[in-house]
Each structure stands twice: as structure tokens, then as C-alpha cells.
Design an enzyme around this catalytic site. Structure first.
Site, PDB file in Angstrom:
ATOM      1  N   ALA A  46       0.811  -1.223   0.000  1.00  0.00           N
ATOM      2  CA  ALA A  46       0.000   0.000   0.000  1.00  0.00           C
ATOM      3  C   ALA A  46       0.844   1.273   0.000  1.00  0.00           C
ATOM      4  O   ALA A  46       0.471   2.280  -0.599  1.00  0.00           O
ATOM      5  CB  ALA A  46      -0.939  -0.005   1.200  1.00  0.00           C
ATOM      6  N   ARG A  50      -6.466   0.406   5.789  1.00  0.00           N
ATOM      7  CA  ARG A  50      -6.281  -0.050   7.172  1.00  0.00           C
ATOM      8  C   ARG A  50      -6.019   1.106   8.136  1.00  0.00           C
ATOM      9  O   ARG A  50      -6.200   0.974   9.333  1.00  0.00           O
ATOM     10  CB  ARG A  50      -5.123  -1.050   7.262  1.00  0.00           C
ATOM     11  N   ASP A  73      -4.899  -0.819  -7.517  1.00  0.00           N
ATOM     12  CA  ASP A  73      -5.207   0.465  -8.148  1.00  0.00           C
ATOM     13  C   ASP A  73      -4.765   0.579  -9.604  1.00  0.00           C
ATOM     14  O   ASP A  73      -5.098   1.561 -10.275  1.00  0.00           O
ATOM     15  CB  ASP A  73      -4.591   1.611  -7.331  1.00  0.00           C
ATOM     16  N   HIS A  77      -3.810  -9.205  -5.253  1.00  0.00           N
ATOM     17  CA  HIS A  77      -5.156  -8.964  -4.721  1.00  0.00           C
ATOM     18  C   HIS A  77      -6.139  -8.489  -5.786  1.00  0.00           C
ATOM     19  O   HIS A  77      -7.205  -7.995  -5.457  1.00  0.00           O
ATOM     20  CB  HIS A  77      -5.092  -7.961  -3.552  1.00  0.00           C
ATOM     21  N   CYS A  90     -25.203  -6.510 -14.339  1.00  0.00           N
ATOM     22  CA  CYS A  90     -24.821  -6.834 -15.717  1.00  0.00           C
ATOM     23  C   CYS A  90     -26.023  -6.649 -16.648  1.00  0.00           C
ATOM     24  O   CYS A  90     -27.171  -6.609 -16.198  1.00  0.00           O
ATOM     25  CB  CYS A  90     -24.340  -8.286 -15.750  1.00  0.00           C
ATOM     26  N   THR A 119       5.574  -1.756   2.214  1.00  0.00           N
ATOM     27  CA  THR A 119       4.824  -2.769   2.963  1.00  0.00           C
ATOM     28  C   THR A 119       5.542  -3.061   4.269  1.00  0.00           C
ATOM     29  O   THR A 119       6.769  -3.107   4.313  1.00  0.00           O
ATOM     30  CB  THR A 119       4.634  -4.071   2.158  1.00  0.00           C
ATOM     31  N   ILE A 146       8.758   5.844  -0.644  1.00  0.00           N
ATOM     32  CA  ILE A 146       9.375   5.143  -1.768  1.00  0.00           C
ATOM     33  C   ILE A 146       9.428   5.982  -3.048  1.00  0.00           C
ATOM     34  O   ILE A 146      10.388   5.887  -3.819  1.00  0.00           O
ATOM     35  CB  ILE A 146       8.683   3.779  -2.001  1.00  0.00           C
TER      36      ILE A 146
HETATM   37 ZN    ZN Z   1     -24.017 -11.153 -16.944  1.00  0.00          ZN
END
Ligand code: ZN
Length: 241
Positions: free
Chosen positions: A24, A36, A106, A121, A150, A190, A231
Site C-alpha cells: 500500500a 487499514r 489500483d 489482490h 450486468c 509494505t 518510496i
Molecule cells: Zn451477466
């Protein structure tokens, strides 16, 4: 130039087998807070802690509340890549960096040109229908109201790994392979406290491990170089050659 930066500069200059592993903290300088780090405002707005909201059970039981949080706290439309994202993409482009392994969702590494990005993730930029699999982008989610559905009428789920869900085994396997074959491993943004970060680091057997994090980590004793600075600010000082 301070001594740690010139040490990092030397390590990068002398290797063509670098792997980056990030969390993160890589994106906080792009304006994306770690969810967090919960603040008071957050508590006034949401009735549940983020770990509860971001769980599979909560998503299935309360999709409207999940998506309210997701649009508000997980998608950052205006976030811009910082110098860490930019330099890592350039390092890959000149053949020195083999892979970016990230815990972030992201998409900022790809936004600036990184190609080989292993998203442990998942990503908020991919969303798929739970019935027919049709894909939707983050804008579709942001522009929808309530629970996004959808064209087929079914619920859409972000392709992010929620609590209670397991990681994609293929991505995990590739991450293990890149880390075990790396000559240089740069770990950034991290604290290495959260699964699977700590476990993955154990596969590293290369020559130089660099930790760049604002605070100390449980792996500091294993590192060849520790830089306790942001960083982006650190990478900004690195010259690629
Ligand atoms: Zn669908």
C-alpha cells in the site's frame, strides 16, 4: 546524495535480474490511503470496520453497502502514478526489472507502462458478472447507482480478492517463481505483516534484498539495505543507465 541512495543506485546499476514487491505504501504518495489506516471520519460514516465490509460474506449479504464503500474508498479516479511507479516501469523497459509483484489493486503500475505486473489482490479496474462473466471497467462501477448489475441482470463483482477468498494460485505461483529467481529483491511500501507478503519473501535467495518502507519491518535483519523513507521520494533520486 545520501549514502543509502548511492548504495541503492549501485545495486540497481549492477543487476539485470531485479524483482519488485510492493504494498500500500507504494501508492500513498499518489494520494491513495491504506484502508487499514482508519480515521475518525470513517467511523462516523460506516457502521462496520473495513475488514468486515471487504469480506465475501458481506459482499453477498449487503452488496449496496459494499459498493458504497468500494466507490468511496477503493477506487481513486484521479490518482496519478508517482516516481516509484514511473522508475519501475522504466527499469522493466530497459530490461533490468523482471516483474512487479503488488498487493495494490489500483492499476497504477500499468497506468505508467509496466507490463509484467502480478496483482496478488486483483484490480478495481476489472469487474465481472457473477453469472455470465461479462467484463466491466471501474467507470461502469463508479457511474452506476446502488448495486451495479450486468446486462444479463446478475450481480457484478470486482475482481479483487476479498477477505475469506483465496488468492489466485497461478499468480501466487508466478510470484514465488520470480522471487526465487531474483538476484535483487526490492521490497517497498509494505510492513510485511500481512499475508501473503511475509511468506513470499521467504522464497528469496538472491544477492541483495532492499527494504524501502517508512517504518521498520520484521525482515529488517535479513535486508542488505534498509531505507526508511517514502518510496516515491527514494526512486525519484535514482538515475537509470
Ligand atoms: Zn451477466
Amino acid at each position: 546524495m545520501d549514502q543509502n541512495i548511492s548504495l541503492l543506485q549501485n545495486i540497481i546499476t549492477n543487476s539485470n535480474q531485479i524483482v519488485f514487491f510492493g504494498g500500500a505504501g507504494v501508492s500513498t504518495e499518489s494520494g491513495i490511503p491504506d484502508f487499514r489506516s482508519v480515521d475518525g471520519l470513517y467511523h462516523q460514516k460506516y457502521a462496520y470496520p473495513p475488514e468486515t465490509i471487504l469480506s465475501h460474506t458481506f459482499f453477498m449479504d449487503h452488496p449496496a453497502e459494499f459498493y458504497e464503500f468500494h466507490r468511496d474508498k477503493m477506487i481513486y479516479r484521479n490518482a496519478k502514478p508517482n516516481d516509484a511507479h514511473i522508475k519501475l516501469a522504466e527499469l522493466e523497459n530497459i530490461g533490468k526489472l523482471k516483474a512487479v509483484i503488488t498487493q495494490n489493486i489500483d492499476g497504477l503500475h500499468q497506468a505508467v507502462g509496466s507490463k509484467n505486473v502480478l496483482e496478488l489482490h486483483g484490480s478495481v479496474h476489472r469487474n465481472s458478472c457473477m453469472r455470465c462473466g461479462k467484463q466491466y471497467d471501474a467507470n461502469y462501477i463508479l457511474n452506476s447507482l446502488g448495486v451495479p448489475t450486468c446486462a444479463c441482470g446478475s450481480l457484478i463483482k470486482p475482481d479483487v480478492v476479498l477477505y475469506e477468498e483465496s488468492l489466485d494460485q497461478d499468480i501466487l505461483k508466478k510470484a514465488v517463481q520470480y522471487i526465487s529467481e531474483a538476484e535483487v529483491l526490492i521490497v517497498g511500501g509494505t510492513s510485511l505483516n500481512v499475508y501473503p507478503a511475509a511468506g513470499l519473501i521467504q522464497y528469496y535467495h538472491g544477492k541483495k534484498m532492499v527494504l524501502i518502507n517508512k517504518s521498520s519491518t520484521p525482515y529488517d535483519a535479513h535486508a542488505d539495505l534498509i531505507i526508511n523513507s517514502p518510496i516515491g521520494e527514494t526512486f525519484q533520486k535514482i538515475v537509470l543507465k
